[in-house]
Enzyme design. Sequence first.
Site, mmCIF file in Angstrom:
data_model
loop_
_atom_site.group_PDB
_atom_site.id
_atom_site.type_symbol
_atom_site.label_atom_id
_atom_site.label_comp_id
_atom_site.label_asym_id
_atom_site.label_seq_id
_atom_site.Cartn_x
_atom_site.Cartn_y
_atom_site.Cartn_z
ATOM 1 N N CYS A 8 0.828 -1.211 0.000
ATOM 2 C CA CYS A 8 0.000 0.000 0.000
ATOM 3 C C CYS A 8 0.862 1.262 0.000
ATOM 4 O O CYS A 8 2.005 1.250 0.458
ATOM 5 C CB CYS A 8 -0.926 -0.012 1.219
ATOM 6 S SG CYS A 8 -2.351 1.071 1.030
ATOM 7 N N ASP A 131 -6.709 -3.191 11.122
ATOM 8 C CA ASP A 131 -5.513 -2.356 11.223
ATOM 9 C C ASP A 131 -5.389 -1.836 12.651
ATOM 10 O O ASP A 131 -6.385 -1.720 13.368
ATOM 11 C CB ASP A 131 -5.616 -1.185 10.240
ATOM 12 C CG ASP A 131 -4.287 -0.502 9.963
ATOM 13 O OD1 ASP A 131 -3.262 -0.916 10.538
ATOM 14 O OD2 ASP A 131 -4.276 0.461 9.173
#
Length: 208
Positions: A8, A131
Site C-alpha cells: 500500500c 488495522d
Amino acid sequence: MGIAVKICGISKAEHAHTAANAGADFLGFIFFPPSPRNLSLDAARVLAPELPTGPKRVGVFVSADEALITGAITALNLDFIQLHGKETPEDAARLKKLTGLPIIKAIAVSEEADLAKAGPFAPHVDYILFDAKPPKGALLPGGNAVSFPWHILAGKTLPFKWLLAGGLTPENAAEAIAASGTTGLDISSGVETAPGKKASTLIKAFLT
C-alpha cells in the site's frame, strides 16, 4: 493456502513493478492529502499508463466525497475501493452500488472487543482490513508503523474475508501470520525508508 499481499501507498511505477514482479496480489494507492503517500488525481493519471497489469489496484480513501472516489476510479482504473475513515455500513453499501466495485473496509483495532465493529459492515463489503488503532494525536488512520495484539484473531471463525495490517515488516511477517492465522497481509510503512519513501529492496524482502 497462500498468503495474499497488498503493498500500500504506491506512488511510483518502479515500486509497482517491483511489487508485481515479486508476486503482490494488490497494489494500494492512497487518495488522502494529509498522507505522505498521497496521490493526487493528476499524478494518478500520469502514473496509470506506467503501472503493471496483474495485481488488483486498490484506491484507499478516508471519509472521502464521491467525486474524489469516482475520479480516482477513472484515473487509475481501480479494481477495489478501500474505506479507511469514519464511513458507515450504509456508506459502504451506497458506494458499492454506485461504483460496482468490491469494497474493503478498515477496522481500527487495539483489543479483542474491537473486532466486533466489523460485523455491521460484513453484508456490504468484500474484505475487512483489521488495522492497528493510530497513536493518540496521529494525523493518519493507518500507515503509522504500529501493531495490535495479533493473537486476538487466532482461532476465530469469521464470516467474511479479512486482511491484517499495522506495524508489519519483512522481519515480523511470518510471526504475524502464525499469531493471527491470517491469509492476507497489507503493508505500507514497513517497506519504506522514511514516510512515503518506498524501497524496492524492502518490497522484495517482504514478498519473498
